[in-house]
Design a protein around this motif. Structure first.
Motif, mmCIF file in Angstrom:
data_model
loop_
_atom_site.group_PDB
_atom_site.id
_atom_site.type_symbol
_atom_site.label_atom_id
_atom_site.label_comp_id
_atom_site.label_asym_id
_atom_site.label_seq_id
_atom_site.Cartn_x
_atom_site.Cartn_y
_atom_site.Cartn_z
ATOM 1 N N VAL A 152 19.606 -21.361 -29.437
ATOM 2 C CA VAL A 152 19.140 -20.203 -30.431
ATOM 3 C C VAL A 152 20.496 -19.695 -30.727
ATOM 4 O O VAL A 152 20.670 -19.427 -31.839
ATOM 5 C CB VAL A 152 18.027 -19.546 -29.770
ATOM 6 N N ALA A 153 21.202 -19.170 -29.743
ATOM 7 C CA ALA A 153 22.366 -18.433 -29.789
ATOM 8 C C ALA A 153 23.333 -19.174 -30.618
ATOM 9 O O ALA A 153 23.851 -18.745 -31.699
ATOM 10 C CB ALA A 153 23.026 -18.093 -28.648
ATOM 11 N N ARG A 154 23.371 -20.472 -30.671
ATOM 12 C CA ARG A 154 24.305 -21.448 -31.290
ATOM 13 C C ARG A 154 23.800 -21.713 -32.780
ATOM 14 O O ARG A 154 24.760 -21.588 -33.742
ATOM 15 C CB ARG A 154 24.440 -22.608 -30.704
ATOM 16 N N VAL A 155 22.627 -21.773 -32.810
ATOM 17 C CA VAL A 155 22.079 -22.262 -34.096
ATOM 18 C C VAL A 155 22.211 -20.932 -35.205
ATOM 19 O O VAL A 155 22.681 -20.872 -36.335
ATOM 20 C CB VAL A 155 20.551 -22.613 -34.332
ATOM 21 N N TYR A 156 21.880 -19.971 -34.392
ATOM 22 C CA TYR A 156 21.973 -18.540 -35.505
ATOM 23 C C TYR A 156 23.432 -17.935 -35.247
ATOM 24 O O TYR A 156 23.641 -16.826 -35.610
ATOM 25 C CB TYR A 156 21.025 -17.501 -35.006
ATOM 26 N N ILE A 158 25.453 -16.474 -33.124
ATOM 27 C CA ILE A 158 25.725 -15.334 -32.470
ATOM 28 C C ILE A 158 27.158 -14.961 -32.009
ATOM 29 O O ILE A 158 27.510 -15.965 -31.171
ATOM 30 C CB ILE A 158 24.529 -15.168 -31.404
ATOM 31 N N SER A 159 27.786 -14.083 -32.162
ATOM 32 C CA SER A 159 28.940 -13.872 -31.615
ATOM 33 C C SER A 159 29.224 -13.853 -30.024
ATOM 34 O O SER A 159 28.317 -13.695 -29.321
ATOM 35 C CB SER A 159 29.587 -12.469 -32.137
ATOM 36 N N ALA A 162 28.142 -10.468 -28.380
ATOM 37 C CA ALA A 162 26.722 -10.266 -28.292
ATOM 38 C C ALA A 162 25.973 -11.301 -27.503
ATOM 39 O O ALA A 162 25.059 -10.859 -26.887
ATOM 40 C CB ALA A 162 26.193 -10.479 -29.930
ATOM 41 N N VAL A 167 22.290 -11.961 -24.430
ATOM 42 C CA VAL A 167 21.622 -13.067 -24.291
ATOM 43 C C VAL A 167 21.893 -13.411 -22.456
ATOM 44 O O VAL A 167 20.959 -13.276 -21.622
ATOM 45 C CB VAL A 167 22.086 -14.291 -24.742
ATOM 46 N N LEU B 68 23.902 -28.671 -33.068
ATOM 47 C CA LEU B 68 23.921 -28.554 -31.842
ATOM 48 C C LEU B 68 24.508 -29.714 -30.774
ATOM 49 O O LEU B 68 25.104 -29.399 -29.858
ATOM 50 C CB LEU B 68 22.480 -28.400 -31.163
ATOM 51 N N PHE B 87 11.596 -23.902 -32.876
ATOM 52 C CA PHE B 87 11.780 -24.962 -31.488
ATOM 53 C C PHE B 87 10.278 -25.226 -31.018
ATOM 54 O O PHE B 87 9.288 -24.404 -31.641
ATOM 55 C CB PHE B 87 12.463 -24.487 -30.324
ATOM 56 N N TRP B 95 13.500 -10.951 -23.122
ATOM 57 C CA TRP B 95 13.730 -9.574 -23.178
ATOM 58 C C TRP B 95 13.792 -8.636 -24.293
ATOM 59 O O TRP B 95 14.216 -7.374 -24.009
ATOM 60 C CB TRP B 95 15.118 -9.443 -22.195
ATOM 61 N N GLN B 108 23.343 -9.744 -36.202
ATOM 62 C CA GLN B 108 24.537 -10.620 -35.865
ATOM 63 C C GLN B 108 25.199 -11.120 -37.446
ATOM 64 O O GLN B 108 26.339 -11.334 -37.608
ATOM 65 C CB GLN B 108 24.166 -11.923 -35.412
ATOM 66 N N GLN B 109 24.109 -11.343 -38.496
ATOM 67 C CA GLN B 109 24.573 -11.863 -39.651
ATOM 68 C C GLN B 109 25.039 -10.683 -40.634
ATOM 69 O O GLN B 109 25.824 -10.970 -41.636
ATOM 70 C CB GLN B 109 23.636 -12.942 -40.235
#
Lengths: 259, 263
Positions: A152-156, A158-159, A162, A167, B68, B87, B95, B108-109
């Motif tokens: 998920v972190a990679r698809v979106y 995420i820096s 962060a 995460v 990916l 997914f 969390w 983030q974006q």
């Protein structure tokens, strides 16, 4: 409900004390060796302060606080780095795996050789003990973060920052806390043992001295203090865990409702 | 259709162009060919279903499309840069509250507009009927609600391309139908391209504009079916529709030999 919980939690210790008291008073236990807990408590509150028990508690606590917090900090940091970098893990894990099972008390003489018989050697054993426990738990926590969270972190996109903060850290937090809880109890064990020799203050020193002078009530007073501190630390950490990891709250029961 | 990409209709923009994609995994015990020689196009705004049994490499395909993983052979060009992904399950961060799961990605974006991001997160949770649960953690809501939130998250990033990896496979029949209908409504509103992977023939026919049917060992495309069922589609009515039944049977026909061959 909370009152009921509290009552249940105090039931076992109270029962144990009561049994001990009865056995000791009735002569089933030799009161010279096993004085009734009421007398020990009286001694602890009325006599021990005059014998300097606060100085001993203070000495042990400061060793624990310094060694434990430094050990946990270093353990979390090292565990994070090893968890995130395969290379570092391959490099360091064999060393960790070898050093971790060595009883820390067994290296106390060596540590005294290096750091002298003063404060530093006692802080260092606590540090080392906490360090390995927290490191290993943090490492497992980081490695165990579900693959899907990385995806998920990679698809979106995420820096990195962060990712670490939002995460990896929360993902590993439950395991880190398991380490922190183990380490605080272990720190208490280590510090008392370290104070048996080459110390002039501390709960361990108190117990050993009392044993040597056969002041059993003072010895028991020391044991009571350790038990109390241990329980206090455990509950404090559990409270902190509930505050910092709210998503974990009664997870077990929830999962069942969900199915 | 392998080897010769379908020619696109004139005037239609291409969202995905995949040519002769292949993916081989190297294991100590030997290499496994997950995908071989797979070529297809997805048009902008199209709902494209990839249908196939487990082990046909359809998840691998989505990983290649999302970046990916990278292909061993061939190439894939994706026009839109903004991609959302849903997914199978457990993809929400446990969390974070549902709202935070959305706003965190949005932050983030667009880090400069956190307040607006929170608004947007709430609006999307509302759209999927979760406004009362925005402050709940994922483990506190049902599996269906978690997938709703995951769908909301993927739409909230305003994707031009949505990748969905059997998102409803672990839901019960009723919940699945609700979410399928919800997805169609949201998709028609947003108008992004969708690549939806599933092993469920009915699901593929209900949702798709076109469906690519895959076979396994190695994973490759058998055929691409055009689905001319009118939109908007109401899934409850559709299941008794003669054309729907016809399309399902056509799809079964494509994989019939394979159904009989295995096991």
């Amino acid at each position: 409900m909370r009152m009921k919980d509290f009552a249940i939690r105090t039931l076992a210790p109270l029962g144990a004390f009561l049994l001990w008291e009865l056995c000791s008073r009735s002569g089933l236990l030799d009161a010279r060796f096993f004085p009734p807990p009421s007398i020990i408590l009286y001694h602890l509150i009325m006599i021990s302060p005059g014998e300097g028990i606060f100085r001993d508690i203070g000495a042990s606590l400061s060793r624990i606080v310094l060694g434990y917090s430094a050990g946990c900090g270093a353990g979390i940091a090292t565990g994070m780095v090893m968890g995130l970098s395969r290379r570092t893990r391959d490099l360091l894990y064999p060393l960790v795996a070898m050093l971790y099972p060595i009883p820390k008390i067994a290296v106390l003489p060596l540590i005294m050789l290096i750091f002298g018989i003063g404060e530093m050697s006692k802080i260092m054993v606590v540090f080392i003990g906490s360090f390995f426990l927290v490191l290993i738990n943090t490492l497992h926590g980081v490695v165990g973060i579900a693959r899907i969270h990385h995806q998920v972190a990679r698809v979106y996109r995420i820096s990195r920052r962060a990712y670490l903060r939002h995460v990896v850290l929360p993902g590993a937090a439950p395991a880190i806390f398991a380490g922190l809880k183990l380490a605080i109890g272990y720190s208490l064990v280590i510090v008392v043992a370290a104070e048996f020799s080459g110390a002039d203050a501390g709960i361990g020193y108190l117990i050993w001295q009392s044993w040597e002078t056969f002041s059993l009530k003072s010895m028991y007073a020391g044991l009571f203090v350790i038990a109390l501190l241990g329980a206090l630390f455990a509950y404090a950490l559990e409270w902190l865990e509930r505050r910092l990891i709210p998503w974990r709250d009664d997870r077990d029961t929830r999962e069942h409702h969900d199915a | 259709m392998t080897g010769h990409p379908q020619s696109s209709m004139p005037g239609q923009k291409i969202s995905i162009q995949a040519s002769q994609l292949g993916k081989t995994y190297e294991h100590p015990a030997g290499s496994v060919v997950a995908l071989r020689d797979l070529s297809f196009q997805v048009h902008a705004g199209e709902f494209f279903c990839v249908l196939g049994p487990s082990g046909c490499g359809k998840s691998t395909l989505l990983h290649l499309l999302s970046g990916l993983e990278s292909p061993s052979t061939g190439a894939v060009t994706i026009k839109p840069t903004s991609v959302g992904m849903v997914f199978q399950e457990h993809a929400l961060f446990p969390w974070m509250t549902l709202e935070r799961n959305l706003s965190f990605i949005l932050d983030q974006q667009a880090p400069a507009q956190q307040a607006a991001n929170r608004q947007l997160a709430r609006r999307w949770l509302q759209k999927v009927g979760l406004e009362k649960f925005q402050h709940a953690y994922p483990h506190q809501v049902s599996g269906g609600m978690r997938q709703r939130a995951a769908v909301a998250r993927s739409f909230a990033v305003q994707p031009a391309l949505l990748l969905m990896d059997e998102p409803f496979v672990h839901l019960d029949y009723q919940t699945r139908m609700q979410l399928q209908q919800m997805l169609l409504t949201l998709w028609q509103e947003v108008g992004c391209s969708v690549v939806f992977v599933t092993h469920d023939i009915e699901e593929a026919v209900l949702l798709a504009d076109r469906l690519m049917i895959m076979s396994r060992h190695p994973g490759t495309a058998k055929t691409v079916l055009q689905n001319d069922l009118p939109r908007p589609r109401h899934l409850l009515d559709l299941k008794t529709n003669a054309r729907f039944i016809d399309l399902v049977e056509q799809s079964i026909g494509v994989i019939r030999d394979e159904l009989q061959a295995v096991d």
